[in-house]
Design a protein around this motif. Structure first.
Motif, PDB file in Angstrom:
ATOM      1  N   PRO A 114      -9.731 -12.838  44.808  1.00  0.00           N
ATOM      2  CA  PRO A 114      -8.600 -12.605  45.863  1.00  0.00           C
ATOM      3  C   PRO A 114      -7.132 -12.921  45.547  1.00  0.00           C
ATOM      4  O   PRO A 114      -7.033 -13.727  44.704  1.00  0.00           O
ATOM      5  N   ASN A 115      -6.291 -12.022  45.784  1.00  0.00           N
ATOM      6  CA  ASN A 115      -5.031 -12.117  45.478  1.00  0.00           C
ATOM      7  C   ASN A 115      -4.487 -11.791  44.108  1.00  0.00           C
ATOM      8  O   ASN A 115      -3.324 -11.979  43.734  1.00  0.00           O
ATOM      9  N   LEU A 116      -5.430 -11.266  43.245  1.00  0.00           N
ATOM     10  CA  LEU A 116      -5.236 -10.913  42.064  1.00  0.00           C
ATOM     11  C   LEU A 116      -5.153  -9.406  41.715  1.00  0.00           C
ATOM     12  O   LEU A 116      -6.318  -8.793  41.792  1.00  0.00           O
ATOM     13  N   SER A 117      -4.165  -8.967  41.180  1.00  0.00           N
ATOM     14  CA  SER A 117      -4.236  -7.525  40.795  1.00  0.00           C
ATOM     15  C   SER A 117      -4.086  -7.402  39.382  1.00  0.00           C
ATOM     16  O   SER A 117      -3.536  -8.530  38.645  1.00  0.00           O
ATOM     17  N   ILE A 118      -4.373  -6.435  38.658  1.00  0.00           N
ATOM     18  CA  ILE A 118      -4.199  -6.017  37.148  1.00  0.00           C
ATOM     19  C   ILE A 118      -3.410  -4.837  36.971  1.00  0.00           C
ATOM     20  O   ILE A 118      -3.610  -3.832  37.591  1.00  0.00           O
ATOM     21  N   TRP A 119      -2.578  -4.743  35.984  1.00  0.00           N
ATOM     22  CA  TRP A 119      -1.805  -3.747  35.495  1.00  0.00           C
ATOM     23  C   TRP A 119      -1.955  -3.555  34.152  1.00  0.00           C
ATOM     24  O   TRP A 119      -1.697  -4.382  33.508  1.00  0.00           O
ATOM     25  N   GLN A 120      -2.312  -2.454  33.511  1.00  0.00           N
ATOM     26  CA  GLN A 120      -2.402  -2.080  32.151  1.00  0.00           C
ATOM     27  C   GLN A 120      -1.183  -1.694  31.491  1.00  0.00           C
ATOM     28  O   GLN A 120      -0.674  -0.290  31.906  1.00  0.00           O
ATOM     29  N   ASP A 121      -0.485  -2.424  30.865  1.00  0.00           N
ATOM     30  CA  ASP A 121       0.857  -1.782  30.420  1.00  0.00           C
ATOM     31  C   ASP A 121       1.459  -2.956  29.253  1.00  0.00           C
ATOM     32  O   ASP A 121       0.556  -4.033  29.024  1.00  0.00           O
ATOM     33  N   THR A 122       2.605  -2.586  28.862  1.00  0.00           N
ATOM     34  CA  THR A 122       3.339  -3.608  27.955  1.00  0.00           C
ATOM     35  C   THR A 122       4.668  -4.155  28.402  1.00  0.00           C
ATOM     36  O   THR A 122       5.419  -3.202  28.694  1.00  0.00           O
ATOM     37  N   VAL A 123       4.894  -5.227  28.600  1.00  0.00           N
ATOM     38  CA  VAL A 123       6.231  -5.738  28.950  1.00  0.00           C
ATOM     39  C   VAL A 123       7.212  -5.823  27.879  1.00  0.00           C
ATOM     40  O   VAL A 123       7.066  -6.098  26.843  1.00  0.00           O
ATOM     41  N   LYS A 124       8.504  -5.156  28.058  1.00  0.00           N
ATOM     42  CA  LYS A 124       9.529  -5.059  27.149  1.00  0.00           C
ATOM     43  C   LYS A 124      10.515  -5.953  27.596  1.00  0.00           C
ATOM     44  O   LYS A 124      11.352  -6.420  26.526  1.00  0.00           O
ATOM     45  N   GLU A 125      10.772  -6.214  28.836  1.00  0.00           N
ATOM     46  CA  GLU A 125      11.885  -7.161  28.933  1.00  0.00           C
ATOM     47  C   GLU A 125      11.784  -8.058  30.353  1.00  0.00           C
ATOM     48  O   GLU A 125      11.307  -7.566  31.123  1.00  0.00           O
ATOM     49  N   ILE A 126      12.263  -9.450  30.273  1.00  0.00           N
ATOM     50  CA  ILE A 126      12.348 -10.112  31.461  1.00  0.00           C
ATOM     51  C   ILE A 126      14.014 -10.027  32.170  1.00  0.00           C
ATOM     52  O   ILE A 126      14.785  -9.637  31.499  1.00  0.00           O
ATOM     53  N   ILE A 127      13.813  -9.993  33.484  1.00  0.00           N
ATOM     54  CA  ILE A 127      15.089 -10.000  33.991  1.00  0.00           C
ATOM     55  C   ILE A 127      15.414 -11.500  34.599  1.00  0.00           C
ATOM     56  O   ILE A 127      14.531 -11.963  35.307  1.00  0.00           O
ATOM     57  N   VAL A 128      16.533 -11.914  34.226  1.00  0.00           N
ATOM     58  CA  VAL A 128      17.145 -13.001  34.546  1.00  0.00           C
ATOM     59  C   VAL A 128      18.555 -13.014  35.257  1.00  0.00           C
ATOM     60  O   VAL A 128      19.342 -12.295  34.928  1.00  0.00           O
TER      61      VAL A 128
END
Length: 625
Positions: A114-128
């Protein structure tokens, strides 16, 4: 399109899976982002869990409500308890697993949490923004917003694989690297570096002459990884095999060293000292005539075999030519060669003990991106990072394990205090309180902590309490029950120990090396009756734990006393209290190291290499102690 979560975990390796499930089970709305949903918790190298000190970490993960132990038990194809000839502080469980079943067992957990989603993709940048992470973007141009982000990207950050002169970008064989993410992190002020690891050739079992190898069988006693395991048997127990290299093998390898990326300057980064490549072994130990190799199955039905001890990045033809000099491999066929891989990591001294970055608020790092090696080390970090990411979202004190509480505590303290100059691997020798951190009592040490967090549910907590009561009942019985000489001396002679001249308490007999609870119980009917009342499928585990406490009580008490004395220094907080550069009574090296690490406590400062006892005395005086 935008998505919003409490916690986002980048990477679904062993660290990422534990982090995501922990945060979700605690109640955070969580998303796990992975490049390939069919490779979650992939065993990139050896399809095995546990080993020296690593097995203890898995039991700690299990005691804290993690899943690595349960999934290992469910998918094990060979189980062994290492170091049986040594004391219980050194006993370490290890299991070969079915690689594919391990993945799908984890995926079943992930998809049903419960409460967990999964997304298939590649992260390219963090937002700070203003020194705090608020989200990330992916290569599919999707933006995710989150209160906390956990990075567990393993070997994928700018991963580069080597087989001889051939170089191929990738995080694992046939899997692309993660590009741009390192640069996105570094531009926000976090230091990165490069490390190297490697993996051996994978062999087609149909080409092996097993009659020319020695067999290594598994064990089928009560030991397992999870304290929640109800005694269910492992999958079909399979054999492993052993053989040795020889001088002909070494000669082929020596002739090929000029083409080795490790020795021709192609690879600049440092590899794991305690898991060297075969070419490193023959250079480091030139007089050694042979090196032992272990041939291990990758699964219950596959012909694919893993050659433990022959990690290499030499050209394909040299790897094959060398292996064919081993009689069992004279007709060798392989599925793929061994290779080395270089990847980015981030200096772990930039982290707090919660694994949160000191530089970017609410950004956590866990696993190989912190400079460690091994599934178990990754899983332990992932669990702690996931817990603390949830705490950062919803309030509460950071969850930190001390060095006398868990190997996970030793691991994280070593990382954030000492940093790494090579891939970090856990050993029992790294823990100064080994007798307190045994595999048998991880649940006694940690399950109540996890229950108070809400990560461990009532059934697991009650199971731990009933075990604790059963152990206590056994120990109290042995302290109270008196043995008369006439009733026991014949038995003592049969068991190979000296008869008694006078009566004594049962506990005194069990303290003899030749006596165990099992072998003496048959001669003490009241004791046997009490033991028979213990729940059958946990009886052996409980008796073992009680016997360890009886036989090693003096050592345990002495180590606990030392730990308690040193714990005083853990309570003296110093982070943010001193301008180290202005304290000239500290050595120059101490000032530099203290500025870099910025220790939380005096105790942590004392463990920093280059900070001497006299430097600690200066800090104690300045702290008013």
């Amino acid at each position: 399109m935008d998505f919003k979560y409490d916690v986002i975990v980048i990477g679904a390796g062993h660290a990422g899976c534990e982090a995501a499930v922990a945060a979700a089970n605690l109640g955070s709305k969580t998303c796990l982002i992975t490049m390939d949903m069919n490779k979650v918790a992939q065993m990139s190298c050896n399809p095995a869990v546990g080993g020296i000190a690593k097995g203890q970490i898995v039991r700690e993960i299990d005691a804290l409500g993690g899943y690595m132990g349960l999934i290992t038990d469910k998918t094990a194809i060979q189980f062994r308890l290492l170091n049986r000839s040594k004391g219980p502080a050194m006993w370490s469980p290890r299991a070969q697993c079915d690689r594919n079943k391990f993945i799908w067992a984890w995926r079943e957990v992930l998809e049903n949490t419960p409460n967990l989603s999964i997304w298939q993709d590649t992260v390219k940048e963090i937002i700070v923004e203003n020194g705090e992470i608020i989200g990330l973007t992916t290569f599919w141009d999707v933006t995710f917003y989150a209160k906390c982000v956990v990075i567990t990207a393993g070997t994928f950050l700018n991963g580069l694989m080597h087989v001889g002169k051939t170089q191929l970008p990738g995080g694992r064989m046939a899997e692309p690297p993660s590009l741009q993410l390192t640069e996105s992190i570094v531009k926000n002020g976090i230091r990165s570096g490069r490390m190297k690891t490697g993996t051996p050739v994978r062999i087609d079992g149909r080409s092996v002459d097993f009659e020319l190898m020695s067999t290594q069988d598994g064990e089928n006693d009560f030991h397992k990884f999870s304290f929640m395991n109800d005694g269910t048997q492992h999958l079909k127990q399979l054999q492993c095999w052993t053989c040795y290299t020889n001088e002909e093998v070494h000669q082929v390898l020596r002739e090929g060293l000029a083409e080795s990326p490790l020795f021709n300057g192609q690879i600049q980064s440092i590899g794991p000292r305690y898991c060297p490549s075969i070419e490193t072994k023959i250079v480091t130990f030139p007089d050694k005539e042979q090196h032992q190799l272990f041939l291990e199955p990758e699964g219950e039905t596959t012909q694919e075999l893993y050659l433990n001890g022959f990690s290499s990045s030499l050209p394909l033809e040299i790897q094959i030519a060398a292996l064919k000099k081993i009689p069992a491999f004279r007709n060798l066929e392989i599925y793929r060669p061994g290779y080395a891989i270089e990847y980015d990591f981030f200096d772990p001294t930039q982290l707090k003990h919660s694994l949160e970055s000191k530089v970017i608020k609410n950004l956590f790092f866990a696993g190989q991106v912190n400079g460690t090696t091994g599934y178990e080390e990754a899983g332990g970090q992932g669990l702690i990072a996931g817990i603390n990411a949830h705490i950062n979202c919803h309030g509460g004190e950071p969850f930190v394990l001390a060095r006398d509480e868990a190997y996970i505590g030793v691991l994280i303290d070593d990382l954030v205090t000492k940093g790494v100059d090579e891939p970090y691997r856990m050993f029992t020798s790294r823990a100064e309180y080994r007798i307190l951190l045994r595999m048998d009592d991880a649940d006694m040490r940690l399950t109540e902590k996890a229950w108070k967090l809400g990560l461990v549910k009532e059934d697991r907590y009650e199971l731990m309490k009933s075990k604790r009561e059963a152990i206590k009942r056994i120990i109290e019985f042995t302290k109270d029950y008196s043995i008369k000489t006439a009733l026991i001396n014949d038995a003592l002679e049969f068991l190979g120990t000296t008869p008694m001249k006078y009566g004594c308490k049962l506990i005194d007999l069990i303290n003899r090396p030749q006596i165990t609870i099992d072998n003496i119980a048959n001669y003490v009917p009241a004791f046997k009756q009490m033991l028979d009342e213990i729940e059958e499928n946990r009886k052996e585990e409980i008796i073992e734990a009680a016997e360890i406490q009886i036989k090693y009580q003096g050592y345990i008490e002495r180590e606990r006393m030392i730990a308690n004395k040193l714990a005083r220094l853990e309570t003296i907080k110093i982070r943010g209290k001193f301008d180290y550069d202005s304290i000239h009574s500290l050595s120059t090296e101490a000032r530099q190291k203290l500025i870099k690490v910025d220790p939380e406590t005096i105790a942590q400062a004392s463990r920093i290499p280059g900070v001497s006892p006299s430097d600690i005395n200066v800090l104690l005086v300045l702290s008013g102690r």
